[in-house]
Structure formats: C-alpha cells, structure tokens
Design an enzyme around this catalytic site. Structure first.
Site, PDB file in Angstrom:
ATOM      1  N   TYR A 191      53.008 -56.574   3.447  1.00  0.00           N
ATOM      2  CA  TYR A 191      52.017 -56.669   4.522  1.00  0.00           C
ATOM      3  C   TYR A 191      52.353 -55.685   5.627  1.00  0.00           C
ATOM      4  CZ  TYR A 191      55.070 -59.486   7.571  1.00  0.00           C
ATOM      5  OH  TYR A 191      56.098 -59.932   8.370  1.00  0.00           O
ATOM      6  N   CYS A 192      51.326 -55.364   6.405  1.00  0.00           N
ATOM      7  CA  CYS A 192      51.458 -54.474   7.552  1.00  0.00           C
ATOM      8  C   CYS A 192      50.572 -55.045   8.653  1.00  0.00           C
ATOM      9  CB  CYS A 192      51.066 -53.043   7.168  1.00  0.00           C
ATOM     10  SG  CYS A 192      49.362 -52.885   6.614  1.00  0.00           S
ATOM     11  N   ARG A 193      50.054 -54.222   9.488  1.00  0.00           N
ATOM     12  CA  ARG A 193      49.194 -54.704  10.574  1.00  0.00           C
ATOM     13  C   ARG A 193      47.791 -55.030  10.075  1.00  0.00           C
ATOM     14  NH1 ARG A 193      45.666 -52.164  13.970  1.00  0.00           N
ATOM     15  NH2 ARG A 193      45.217 -53.278  15.886  1.00  0.00           N
TER      16      ARG A 193
END
Length: 129
Positions: free
Chosen positions: A91-93
């Site tokens: 996951y990231c932003r």
C-alpha cells in the site's frame, strides 16, 4: 513527411505510453478494498508481508499496524528483505506507487501480490502513529 509531423507523432506516442505504463493494471496483482485487507490481516497474519511503499516522512502521519516501510524509491535495492514464502500486500497513499512496486516485485519473481486499492486514504481500519 515533414520533420514536424514525425516529431508530433513520436511525442504523442510517448505520452500515450507514459499514461498507459502508469495506469495499466499489473498482471496478477489483486486489488483489495479496505475491508478485504482487514479480513486478510485478521485471518492469515503469519502468511502475509504487509509493505508500506511510502516515503518515511509520509509514514510518520500514520501507518497500518504490522506494516514494514520499504519506500518505492529504494525497493529495488531492498528486495532481498521481502520474504518469498509469504503473500505480499502493498500500500501507499493512493494506490499508484503500490502498483509500481508490484511491477518491480514481479520482475524479481514475486507472484502472490495484492495492493490496497485507493491506498491508505481508503483505509478504514486502525492506524498507528
């Protein structure tokens, strides 16, 4: 053909390729909703490696408990830190960098890849500060 037309065709081709490479799906990458990721973390925690590919400054704003921070910018150099015997959850932003991370990991032979669709902005579970 005149050189200006050729230049415009090449430039258009580059722009199309750029957007395709950024937004196209990654073969074998599962998109998970916040609820699906929460269920996976609750049921198969010992079979999962949860990786946050944001930069360290972003992680300070909050992260999913149990996640390991390996920024996308250094993922290629740190791929040996990722266990090959687990399913990889990224996951990231917003979900864009986690797709790029999945592409890198696919090139290194990882196949069990999933990512949080919408990134941590879509996460409805607990966060650690």
């Amino acid at each position: 053909m005149d050189s200006k037309l050729i230049f415009n065709i090449v430039a258009l081709g580059f722009i199309v390729w750029f957007f395709y490479s950024r937004f196209a799906g990654v073969k074998g990458l599962r998109d998970l909703s916040s609820e699906q990721l929460q269920e996976a973390l609750a049921s198969d925690n010992h079979k999962i490696a949860l990786i946050d590919v944001r930069e360290p400054g972003e992680v300070k704003q909050g992260y999913i408990p149990g996640a390991v921070n390996i920024p996308l910018s250094s993922l290629g150099k740190r791929v040996a830190e990722i266990p090959r015997d687990r399913q990889i959850y990224l996951y990231c932003r917003s979900g864009m960098r986690s797709k790029q991370a999945a592409r890198i990991l696919r090139k290194h032979g990882f196949s069990e890849l999933s990512h949080l669709k919408g990134g941590i902005m879509s996460w409805k579970g607990k966060q650690t500060q």
